[in-house]
Enzyme design. Structure first.
Site, short mmCIF file in Angstrom:
data_model
loop_
_atom_site.label_atom_id
_atom_site.label_comp_id
_atom_site.label_asym_id
_atom_site.label_seq_id
_atom_site.Cartn_x
_atom_site.Cartn_y
_atom_site.Cartn_z
N ASN A 110 -34.36 -42.25 2.73
CA ASN A 110 -34.88 -42.04 4.23
C ASN A 110 -35.62 -42.89 4.89
O ASN A 110 -36.07 -42.00 6.78
CB ASN A 110 -36.86 -40.78 3.53
CG ASN A 110 -36.03 -39.69 2.52
OD1 ASN A 110 -35.46 -38.80 2.98
ND2 ASN A 110 -36.92 -39.77 1.54
N ARG A 120 -39.21 -37.56 12.93
CA ARG A 120 -40.07 -36.64 12.11
C ARG A 120 -41.16 -37.10 11.28
O ARG A 120 -41.49 -38.51 11.70
CB ARG A 120 -39.81 -36.00 11.19
CG ARG A 120 -38.89 -35.26 11.33
CD ARG A 120 -37.82 -33.51 10.10
NE ARG A 120 -38.84 -34.58 9.09
CZ ARG A 120 -38.60 -34.29 8.12
NH1 ARG A 120 -37.65 -34.77 7.84
NH2 ARG A 120 -39.39 -33.98 6.53
N ASN A 142 -39.21 -52.99 2.18
CA ASN A 142 -39.72 -51.21 1.78
C ASN A 142 -38.86 -50.21 0.93
O ASN A 142 -38.51 -50.06 0.92
CB ASN A 142 -40.12 -50.65 3.29
CG ASN A 142 -40.84 -49.61 3.19
OD1 ASN A 142 -41.14 -48.95 2.63
ND2 ASN A 142 -41.46 -49.83 4.92
N ARG A 173 -53.22 -42.18 1.53
CA ARG A 173 -52.13 -40.81 1.46
C ARG A 173 -52.64 -39.80 -0.02
O ARG A 173 -53.30 -40.32 -1.18
CB ARG A 173 -50.98 -41.15 2.09
CG ARG A 173 -50.95 -41.82 3.11
CD ARG A 173 -49.90 -42.10 3.38
NE ARG A 173 -48.75 -41.40 3.38
CZ ARG A 173 -47.19 -41.22 3.38
NH1 ARG A 173 -46.87 -42.17 3.48
NH2 ARG A 173 -46.69 -39.72 3.46
O1 LIG Z 1 -45.07 -45.91 4.44
C1 LIG Z 1 -44.07 -46.39 4.08
O2 LIG Z 1 -42.81 -47.52 5.06
C2 LIG Z 1 -43.61 -46.26 2.65
O3 LIG Z 1 -42.76 -47.38 2.15
C3 LIG Z 1 -42.39 -45.21 3.30
C4 LIG Z 1 -42.37 -43.60 2.47
C5 LIG Z 1 -41.17 -42.88 3.57
C6 LIG Z 1 -41.18 -41.67 2.77
C7 LIG Z 1 -40.73 -40.45 3.37
C8 LIG Z 1 -39.97 -40.32 4.74
C9 LIG Z 1 -39.77 -41.98 5.13
S1 LIG Z 1 -38.56 -42.15 6.98
C10 LIG Z 1 -38.92 -41.22 7.37
C11 LIG Z 1 -39.86 -40.27 8.47
C12 LIG Z 1 -40.03 -38.86 9.17
C13 LIG Z 1 -38.97 -37.98 9.16
C14 LIG Z 1 -37.88 -39.36 8.30
C15 LIG Z 1 -37.95 -40.05 7.22
C16 LIG Z 1 -41.00 -42.98 4.78
C17 LIG Z 1 -42.89 -43.18 1.41
O4 LIG Z 1 -41.96 -43.04 0.42
C18 LIG Z 1 -44.08 -44.44 1.02
O5 LIG Z 1 -45.06 -43.25 0.17
C19 LIG Z 1 -44.48 -45.56 2.83
#
Ligand SMILES: O=C(O)[C@]1(O)C=C(c2cccc(Sc3ccccc3)c2)[C@@H](O)[C@H](O)C1
Length: 144
Positions: free
Chosen positions: A11, A18, A76, A109
């Protein structure tokens, strides 16, 4: 040329679109540009990759495991941080330092984000500092 591999999990390719209150508005492309600039300044190559697939991330770790030019890995792993023994085991294969990075601070979180399978094999963790965490991770590897 010495190389740093920067791995990004599921993601993160959608970053910046978002949940800006959690992850900010910086895109992954912006973060890649910041990392490449930091690497270039130090005369190092930045190999910056993202995948939504756990096995692809494992394959990439195995691919570089015996690269003599690799000085370290910044990862990450996003959601796989909290679930993936496979990525943990692959990172243990490496003979170079691993740095764990998170844009947010997962420990503040949901409880399911409080465990990290990456942390036990990481020499440093930078979390809750947004894109700066990636730069601190690269700096940490360059200082070794
Ligand atoms: O904080 C982070 O970088 C992290 O590794 C990133 C994560 C994460 C989760 C969902 C989406 C995204 S990136 C994203 C954010 C908003 C909209 C679309 C994608 C990152 C989490 O799964 C982790 O718990 C935390």
């Amino acid at each position: 040329m010495k190389k740093i591999l920067v791995l990004n999990g599921p993601n993160l390719n959608m970053l910046g679109r978002r949940e800006p209150d959690i992850y900010g508005t910086t895109t992954l492309g912006d973060i890649e540009a910041l990392c490449r600039a930091a690497g270039a300044k130090a005369g190092h190559e930045i190999d910056f990759r993202q995948s939504n697939h756990e096995g692809v991330l494992v394959d990439w770790i195995q691919e570089v495991a015996h690269d003599p030019d690799l000085v370290g890995v910044v990862i990450n792993a996003a959601a796989y941080t909290h679930t993936s023994v496979a990525i943990h085991d692959a990172l243990k294969i490496l003979h170079v330092p691993v740095v764990e990075v998170h844009l947010s601070d997962p420990s503040t979180r949901e409880p399911f984000r409080h465990i990290s399978y990456v942390e036990p094999v990481a020499s440093a963790v930078f979390k809750g500092m947004g894109p700066q965490g990636y730069l601190l991770g690269i700096e940490h590897l360059l200082s070794n």
